[in-house]
Design an enzyme around this catalytic site. Structure first.
Site, PDB file in Angstrom:
ATOM      1  CG  ASP A  48      -4.965   3.375   4.810  1.00 53.51           C
ATOM      2  OD1 ASP A  48      -5.340   3.062   5.952  1.00 53.51           O
ATOM      3  OD2 ASP A  48      -4.003   4.138   4.596  1.00 53.51           O
TER       4      ASP A  48
ATOM      5  CG  HIS B 148      -1.738   1.244   1.341  1.00 54.02           C
ATOM      6  ND1 HIS B 148      -2.609   1.642   0.364  1.00 54.02           N
ATOM      7  CD2 HIS B 148      -1.801   2.193   2.314  1.00 54.02           C
ATOM      8  CE1 HIS B 148      -3.201   2.772   0.718  1.00 54.02           C
ATOM      9  NE2 HIS B 148      -2.717   3.121   1.903  1.00 54.02           N
TER      10      HIS B 148
ATOM     11  CG  HIS C 275      -6.486   6.972   2.013  1.00 55.86           C
ATOM     12  ND1 HIS C 275      -6.285   6.214   0.885  1.00 55.86           N
ATOM     13  CD2 HIS C 275      -5.514   6.632   2.869  1.00 55.86           C
ATOM     14  CE1 HIS C 275      -5.224   5.432   1.068  1.00 55.86           C
ATOM     15  NE2 HIS C 275      -4.735   5.672   2.268  1.00 55.86           N
TER      16      HIS C 275
ATOM     17  CG  ASP D   5       0.910   1.713   5.200  1.00 54.55           C
ATOM     18  OD1 ASP D   5       0.000   1.096   4.622  1.00 54.55           O
ATOM     19  OD2 ASP D   5       0.700   2.588   6.070  1.00 54.55           O
TER      20      ASP D   5
END
Length: 1296
Positions: A289, A175, A569, A426
């Site tokens: 997320d 991510h 986001h 991440d």
């Protein structure tokens, strides 16, 4: 006089058509006499025959409405084209108020009953899972669940898989946030490029390996920096299924604050990039997320041809409930959908996070041992103090058994024996060592599983679509279809809590300055897209493409990607580090400046009367911008137009698809100003001072406000001259309430000014629709009274302050953790109030220490005058751990229910839940929120996303800004201390439901015929829908929101230019779109080469649902609906009918503005079973191929012109046929008269014929109450006398 005759003739035509339709209905309602039975009873079998007749009437009424709509459009066009409509000349009454005479143009509000039905939708089977009901039923008790702390113990029988093996897909993923702790570019340089470079080499080492990627913004940047060999390798990996791009958006967007324009735009940008460069189209959505999930996203993904999706951040109590009921996988359906047309299959991840410790099963202590990046000696380890161990021949059996236990436990939460296990976090896989550690160790585990049939498990690496395909295959359905037994869900997943009472509701408001700037950029991007598409098409058609700056497409592309990037986001949410926020802000401002240039260039071209005179000079632009920003964190400063002896011209751009009647305000350097229309007619204007503070004016700057009517999506022209017209230049009057404060006051001889030192009496402003009362002490709104009502409606405003907790966790960028209920905002000194009154607007400004509140009332007919324009200039840079809120108190009996929009696309009912903490009852408000009861509705429209709540009946409360000194322990590492002076803009709309008084029999009889085409008894007086049903704004509310979010742009002609008579207004549309249609975008598509535009343009239309139960009398604007049909949009261009809630067309502007041929194609590329490789790189177009291309274009042009000629000839024949049909109908009517008379005599012999007719019709009976029973029994007959000329109408006689 000629105009009046035209309007009269057209009005008479409307009346005749309506009356003739009524006659046809009555004629069809009469029963066939040959089928009557002798005797007094009306046979039940004949009711079905009558029902069939009525169904025919429904079709007739629909056709009738279309005819009326076209006639009304003609009236509008006639009046629009009339020479110089008389200017509005306001006058001042003896009681001290301004009156603006009614506009001479007619106004329509004609809504097709079928369009009301469209909004109501069908009443299909209720979904098993309705999220509002789920939230009301759940206890939210947060019981400790053991190793799965937020869940429960999971047990299973090892023989559960004897009949069918467990099939496990482990999905490696990384991510990558396009900005959060680091900027987008820094993340790319330091981590992302290394992830993608390693991906290419490591996936090629073993064809069993898989990888999942989501963020196209990073992928596109990397693609631009790799060679052709690596690009070819990437295409092969995509083609053989080893690499999947999920969702395909430019970013993984926030779903709370983003507007659906931006969501669609970033999705198109990503999908088109993938289609153009990789030849692939995404199949599955991946959203691990975003902080809560909107039901708008599944709708958009489904419309973009995705069949499945995954979500993660959902309230832990909801996850637990869904896991316990095996509802973690469901068909996500829109609330308005009565069948399954919007369904998309959705997988909800069951545990706390998407990292490795929370994805293999319920015990993070065990799962962490299978995150092989955490092997001893690495930079990160397991918080549970048990490290992973490399898999060897010696330990593989023991390690596999431990992992399989977690897989089996997790699988017991789902309905199928196919299991998804994400493997990532991440920015994972940024080093080759991690690729090796994860893939080698997991492959050893998989080999062990797959070699042991007694374990009944098959494990492999997979992509997200691999998992969904296997699930569909196991359950025996086609991809995207509903597997047997799986539930259907409707609703959304706000608000989100990840633990305890930690609700992520603070980010709905965090950094509101940039939320506002986002919406400004969005409005400019849409406006630039529309004007660029029209100007470029016209320039190509006119042979002027070489003069027009088609290169502006590069600026458009950059702005699209900037807006898309900011939907990330951690961007629009306000949850990035301060340096990253600055980077976002610089990007937003740069794109905003560029878009203003695109708009200026296109407007310059389109507004010229003679396009041959167009000359593009970037060093000396023809038009100026309307405002400028000195930096990314500064508020805009409006352009001051310098007047001198030469006239100055101003071009006005209306970005709306409807004609717009608005007040446009300009700043000039002299109060002696005359404003003329394009035709040279003097216009009435309101002159006001320009204030720098509560009591000080800006010297030599004045505001001139003029009401103008602007064409839909078009350009208007005004002329400004030095001079004074006493009849038309009308100064504003000003009152200052100082409340005892000793302040110096600027005075000007032009503007009457009265200073009131200590007055506290309440005062009112009024227009033709309402009277608005304000507190003389606070300057804030108190009540509103409609001019046709005696009773005032309480609408009381106050400012409030929230603190944060004093111990443990505190509020931060993500979380809202208040220290209790809000406390009243108490200023150090009483506010200075400035009250301005004038002919076209009046306003009250209250100057507080931390907020300047402006409430403006426009004195205009139509949308502008029906609501209050409000703004709050907020500055809380001296606050410490406080949040400023605005609360509105009303006497509306909302019964714990309020409504908020989702992404500006739909409305979601909300309930105040006392069992939840205060912060849990806040929700995102991107566009609007409202409360209502059986009599009225109050809607707060907003021009920026903010958090909103209704904590008590009759209240709406919005958080304006937050200043917080600490981190809230969600990874950011900072508080919110970079506050800016922020202007939050709103519109407040008070609407009344249709009158509850019962109409008399004759009114209901007329309503009966109007209601024949409804399929619901709610077509008359619509009831207030309960909290569990779908809710819609009114049409007026939709238009009010559009006025607020897409203001008209003012573009002064540069002083160095001398346009003279060379400018004329630009009318691109044949007529305004139906008022339930919104032209979301007119987006020029990209050519194969990134920097060039193609000749195709995506037209994206949105048909809006609306509430017909709100009063629509005397609204003063033109509004018709058309059952979702569009015959013509652009002048001389026919468009295929659009139905459904959204339609996307691609238009090839090959012959604009004369004739355009639409090409129906989604701007989101259709799916392909296999990726299509683009042409070989580096090949240039040869002169021969260029010649062939030009020849083909010429042939296409000629073909389209011939099509246009055929089309015109067809129209002529249709008109001739209508005349012939009319003659036949007249002759037929004369022949029918004796038979109709005989039939009427036979009907008279049937006792209670009309009573039985009314009672047995399911819709008509609902319109007539018990009080009319006696009147119905006295009705003995109906006679229709038709005039000799059918077009002249007929007479209807009712006999009692």
């Amino acid at each position: 006089m000629k105009l009046k005759k035209q309007v009269t003739v057209c009005g008479a035509a409307i009346f005749c058509v309506a009356v003739f339709s009524l006659y046809l209905m009555l004629d069809r309602v009469q029963h066939d006499p040959t089928r009557h039975q002798n005797g007094g009873n009306f046979p039940r079998s004949q009711i079905s025959v009558l029902q069939n007749r009525i169904e025919q009437l429904e079709q007739l009424l629909e056709e009738n409405h279309e005819i009326i709509s076209h006639i009304k459009d003609s009236v509008l066009e006639l009046t629009a084209n009339a020479e110089g409509p008389p200017a509005l000349l306001p006058y001042y009454t003896v009681n001290g108020s301004w009156v603006v005479p009614p506009e001479p143009r007619p106004s329509f509000f004609s809504i097709s009953p079928q369009d009301c039905q469209f909004a109501l939708g069908g009443r299909g089977q209720k979904p098993e899972l309705q999220m509002l009901a789920v939230s009301e039923e759940l206890p939210f008790d947060n019981v400790d669940g053991g190793v799965w702390r937020q869940g429960f113990d999971i047990s299973y029988d090892p023989h559960d898989w004897d009949a069918e093996d467990l099939q496990v897909f482990v999905v490696p993923h990384s991510h990558n946030d396009p900005g959060w702790i680091k900027t987008f570019d820094k993340y790319y340089t330091e981590q992302t490029q290394h992830i993608l470079n390693s991906m290419v080499s490591k996936l090629q080492e073993d064809p069993r390996r898989r990888f999942l990627w989501a963020e196209v913004s990073f992928f596109a940047k990397w693609w631009d920096n790799i060679n052709a060999q690596k690009r070819a390798a990437v295409r092969r990996l995509v083609g053989n299924g080893q690499l999947e791009i999920a969702t395909g958006g430019w970013v993984m967007p926030d779903e709370a604050n983003s507007h659906y324009f931006a969501l669609i735009d970033q999705l198109i940008e990503g999908h088109q990039w993938l289609e153009r460069n990789l030849g692939t189209t995404p199949r599955s959505g991946w959203a691990v997320d975003p902080f809560g999930h909107s039901s708008t996203m599944p709708y958009l993904l489904r419309r973009a041809n995705l069949t499945s999706m995954l979500i993660q951040r959902v309230h832990y109590a909801i996850k637990k409930h869904f896991a316990a009921t095996h509802s973690l996988e469901f068909m996500w359906r829109q609330t308005w959908d009565s069948d399954s047309s919007t369904d998309i299959f959705c997988h909800m991840m069951p545990f706390y996070s998407y990292d490795v410790p929370h994805t293999c099963g319920p015990d993070p202590k065990i799962c962490c041992q299978f995150d092989f990046k955490r092997l001893p000696g690495g930079r990160i380890n397991c918080p549970w103090k048990v490290p992973p161990r490399a898999i060897t021949e010696a330990n593989v059996a023991e390690r596999a058994a431990l992992l399989l236990d977690q897989y089996r436990k997790k699988s017991r939460l789902f309905r199928s024996n196919v299991l998804l296990v994400p493997l990532g976090d991440d920015f994972r896989y940024d080093k080759p060592q991690e690729w090796d550690a994860q893939f080698f160790n997991y492959q050893r585990l998989f080999d062990f599983f797959n070699s042991r049939p007694d374990l009944h498990v098959q494990a492999q690496f997979g992509t997200l679509s691999d998992y969904f395909d296997a699930l569909y295959k196991r359950t025996g359905v086609e991809p995207g279809a509903r597997p047997p037994g799986f539930p259907v869900l409707s609703g959304d997943f706000f608000s989100y809590a990840d633990r305890e009472d930690h609700y992520w509701t603070g980010y709905y408001t965090s950094r509101p300055f940039y939320k506002s700037l986002d919406r400004v950029l969005e409005a400019h991007l849409r406006g630039a897209e529309v004007l660029y598409s029209l100007a470029a098409a016209h320039a190509r058609h006119s042979g002027l493409a070489g003069r027009y700056p088609l290169s502006d497409f590069t600026l458009l592309t950059e702005a699209r990607r900037t807006l898309g990037l900011f939907q990330h986001h951690d961007a629009i949410t306000g949850t990035a580090k301060e340096a990253v926020v600055v980077d976002y802000g610089v990007r937003l401002l740069r794109s905003l400046v560029n878009l203003k240039q695109v708009i200026i260039h296109a407007a310059h071209y389109l507004v010229l009367r003679d396009k041959e005179t167009y000359h593009f000079d970037p060093e000396a632009p023809f038009l100026q911008v309307d405002d400028t920003r000195l930096s990314h964190d500064a508020l805009p400063e409006r352009t001051v137009i310098q007047l001198d002896s030469s006239p100055r011209f101003v071009v006005l751009f209306n970005p709306l698809e409807q004609e717009r009647f608005s007040v446009v305000s300009l700043l000039v350097n002299s109060p002696r100003v005359r404003v003329l229309s394009e035709e040279g007619q003097p216009l009435a204007v309101q002159i006001s001072a320009h204030w720098s503070s509560a009591t000080e004016v800006v010297p030599d700057v004045y505001q001139v406000s003029v009401p103008v009517c602007l064409p839909a999506l078009g350009l208007g022209v005004l002329q400004l001259q030095l001079g004074l017209d006493g009849h038309r230049t009308l100064p504003s009057s000003v009152r200052l309430y100082l409340h005892g404060r000793q302040l110096s006051v600027s005075r000007h001889e032009v503007f009457p000014l009265r200073v009131i030192d200590s007055g506290t009496s309440d005062f009112a402003l009024s227009n033709r629709y309402m009277q608005v009362w304000f507190s003389g002490l606070t300057g804030l709104l108190k009540s509103i009274r409609r001019v046709d009502e005696e009773q005032e409606q309480q609408v009381d405003m106050e400012f409030l302050v929230y603190g944060t907790r004093t111990s443990k966790d505190k509020s931060g960028a993500y979380l809202f953790l208040p220290d209790g209920e809000a406390k009243p905002y108490i200023p150090k000194e009483p506010p200075v109030l400035r009250v301005t009154e004038g002919p076209f607007f009046s306003e009250v400004v209250a100057y507080y220490e931390h907020v300047h509140q402006v409430v403006r009332l426009y004195n205009l007919p139509g949308v502008e005058g029906l609501s209050l324009d409000m703004s709050s200039l907020v500055d809380i840079r001296d606050y410490v751990n406080k949040e400023l809120a605005l609360r509105i108190h009303t006497d509306i009996d909302s019964q714990g229910t309020f409504f908020t929009d989702l992404n500006g696309f739909q409305v979601q009912p909300r309930r105040y839940l006392k069992k939840l903490p205060l912060q849990a009852n806040f929700y995102p408000m991107p566009v609007m929120a409202y409360i209502q009861d059986a009599q009225k509705r109050l809607t707060l429209h907003t021009a920026q996303a903010l958090g909103v709540a209704s904590l008590k009946d009759g209240q709406l409360e919005v958080i304006l800004d937050r200043r917080l000194m600490q981190d809230d322990n969600r990874g950011l590492g900072q508080g919110l201390k970079d506050n800016k002076r922020t202007c939050n803009r709103f519109r407040l709309l008070l609407e009344r439901r249709t009158s509850g008084s019962e109409p008399d029999f004759f009114s209901k009889l007329a309503a009966m015929f109007r209601g024949l085409i409804f399929h619901s008894s709610r077509s008359g007086n619509l009831e207030v829908q309960d909290s569990h049903s779908t809710s819609y704004p009114s049409l007026l509310s939709h238009l009010t929101s559009m006025y607020l979010n897409t203001p008209a742009l003012t573009l002064p002609v540069a002083r160095t230019q001398l346009p003279g008579p060379g400018l004329r207004s630009f009318h691109p549309l044949a007529s305004s779109l139906p008022c339930d249609f919104h032209l979301l975008n007119l987006r020029t598509l990209q050519a194969e080469e990134d920097t060039l535009p193609s000749v195709e343009t995506a037209l994206i239309l949105h048909r809006k649902g609306f509430d017909c139960g709100l009063e629509a009398k005397n609204l003063g604007f033109n509004c018709t609906t058309s059952q979702g049909k569009l015959t013509y949009i652009y002048n001389h261009m026919s468009v295929l009918p659009a139905s459904g809630r959204a339609r996307r067309l691609v238009l090839r502007f090959s012959d604009f503005p004369s004739s355009m041929a639409p090409k129906c194609q989604s701007p989101l590329p259709p799916q392909k079973k296999k990726p299509r490789l683009p042409p070989a790189q580096g090949l240039e177009e040869t002169s021969a191929s260029a010649g062939l291309r030009k020849k083909r274009e010429k042939e296409q042009q000629e073909a389209i012109e011939h099509i246009d000629e055929v089309h015109n000839e067809t129209d002529r024949l249709k008109e001739q046929a209508r005349e012939e049909i009319l003659k036949v109908e007249q002759k037929c009517n004369k022949l029918r008269q004796p038979f109709l008379q005989k039939r009427s005599e036979l009907i008279a012999k049937i006792p209670n014929f009309w009573v039985i007719t009314f009672v047995n019709h399911p819709q008509v009976s609902a319109l007539l109450g018990e009080e009319d029973e006696e009147a119905r029994h006295y009705l003995t007959g109906v006679e229709v006398t038709e005039f000799e000329d059918i077009k002249s109408g007929y007479r209807i006689d009712f006999y009692f």
